[in-house]
Design an enzyme around this catalytic site. Structure first.
Site, PDB file in Angstrom:
ATOM      1  N   LYS A 158       0.877  -1.047  -0.152  1.00  0.00           N
ATOM      2  CA  LYS A 158      -0.121   0.200   0.064  1.00  0.00           C
ATOM      3  C   LYS A 158       0.979   1.681  -0.267  1.00  0.00           C
ATOM      4  CE  LYS A 158      -3.463  -2.684   2.471  1.00  0.00           C
ATOM      5  NZ  LYS A 158      -4.514  -2.313   3.042  1.00  0.00           N
TER       6      LYS A 158
ATOM      7  N   GLN B 239      -4.926  -1.542   9.573  1.00  0.00           N
ATOM      8  CA  GLN B 239      -4.261  -3.216   8.926  1.00  0.00           C
ATOM      9  C   GLN B 239      -5.054  -4.345   9.909  1.00  0.00           C
ATOM     10  OE1 GLN B 239      -3.215  -3.397   5.538  1.00  0.00           O
ATOM     11  NE2 GLN B 239      -3.947  -6.095   6.105  1.00  0.00           N
TER      12      GLN B 239
ATOM     13  N   ASP C   9     -11.470   2.040   4.442  1.00  0.00           N
ATOM     14  CA  ASP C   9     -11.857   0.410   4.242  1.00  0.00           C
ATOM     15  C   ASP C   9     -13.610   0.549   4.114  1.00  0.00           C
ATOM     16  OD1 ASP C   9      -9.965  -1.073   3.921  1.00  0.00           O
ATOM     17  OD2 ASP C   9      -9.459  -1.060   5.819  1.00  0.00           O
TER      18      ASP C   9
END
Ligand code: NDP
Length: 295
Positions: free
Chosen positions: A51, A95, A118
């Site tokens: 990322k 994460q 997200d």
């Protein structure tokens, strides 16, 4: 058989993302993404690296926060509070999976929904259910939908079977496919670990989306000829013959299905790159919304 190439599609999408970033830069703004990783999880470290590298390649600002396993819930919440206030950060993500002592639900609730790229905050989940486009949609389902669209595979009126009912993949995937309009209008069946005789259900699918987290769980007996197969699974199998000592495989047995299906995603190189591409798009969208609130 058509190979649904996520790597190629994501690279094409990057051109569009870069253009949007250039427009924001003209307004004096660089989109910024903060990725928080708690603990030392090798797969998660690899995702975070990827990322971070994608952000740099696109000219975005990236902040990688690698915190020790012993980080407390309170410390993590304080960091999120700072990131929520930081005008240079437009997207924040934690994460998964964090260590056991971290309550993921509470952390998700603490992230400003306008920076929740997200799409896991309850407000964004509600917006997805209500088809309110002002929210954020989880990146993996968005990537699957984009890939189908890029290859001209219509979901309208199609019977899509989603195997898996997680909050990250299965449920939002089903909700997206149910939405009215382009990329939606599907008839959706969701299956999970308690579904008896899974093959009798998946064989009725025009499009099969596999998100079980079980290596090679679905074989040729699970599809009918002409099915489109989207394999979300990423499983690490030990393989001493590779430099890393492992290899990545999907939830479907690619070699068994390839000759029978209409189209299929490879693993790696299918849904994975699309997920990152969509994360970049969501972050750019968050920055664009920030810019329009500021003006
Ligand atoms: P979860 O473990 O959270 O969910 C798995 C789902 O599959 C559950 O709903 C479970 O059912 C169901 N399931 C498990 N075994 C079976 C079975 N034998 N038959 C039918 N259903 C079953 O996983 P995620 O949704 O987070 O991820 C799924 C996969 O996708 C993983 O391999 C993950 O690594 C990968 N992934 C890939 C991404 C990408 O970018 N390509 C991003 C995110 C995930 P139940 O609810 O009953 O337990």
């Amino acid at each position: 058989m058509i190979l649904l190439d996520g790597k190629k599609t994501a690279a094409l999408l990057e051109v569009e993302t870069k253009n949007r970033i250039a427009l924001l830069k003209q307004q004096g703004m660089t989109p910024g993404l903060a990725v928080i990783l708690v603990g030392e999880h090798p797969a998660s470290q690899a995702y975070v690296r990827s990322k971070d590298q994608t952000c740099s390649r696109l000219g975005m600002h990236s902040r990688k926060l690698e915190l020790p396993t012993a980080t407390t819930q309170q410390e993590l919440l304080r960091i999120i509070e700072q990131l929520n206030k930081d005008p240079n950060i437009h997207g924040i993500l934690l994460q998964s999976p964090p260590p056991k002592h971290i309550q993921e639900k509470e952390v998700t609730l603490a992230i400003d929904p306008r920076k929740d790229v997200d799409g896991f905050h309850p407000l964004n989940v509600a917006k997805l259910v209500m088809e309110d486009s002002s929210g954020f949609i989880p990146c993996t389902p968005l990537g699957c939908r984009y890939l189908l669209h890029a290859y001209g595979i219509s979901t309208r009126g199609a019977h899509v079977v989603v195997v898996g009912r997680s909050l990250i993949v299965g449920k939002p995937m089903a909700l997206l496919l149910l939405q009215k309009g382009l990329g939606g209008d599907a008839t959706v069946t969701i299956a999970h670990s308690q579904t008896p005789d899974l093959a009798s259900i998946t064989r009725r699918a025009d499009i099969l989306i596999a998100a079980l987290g079980r290596p090679h769980a679905l074989g040729a007996e699970h599809i009918s000829p002409g099915t489109t197969v989207i394999d979300v699974g990423i499983n690490r199998l030990v393989d001493r013959s590779t430099p890393s000592g492992y290899r990545l495989v999907g939830d479907v047995d690619f070699s068994a299905l390839a000759s029978k299906c209409h189209a299929i995603t490879p693993v790696p190189g299918g849904v994975g790159p699309m997920t990152i591409a969509m994360l970049m798009q969501n972050t750019v969208m968050a920055a664009e919304r920030f810019a329009s609130r500021r003006n």
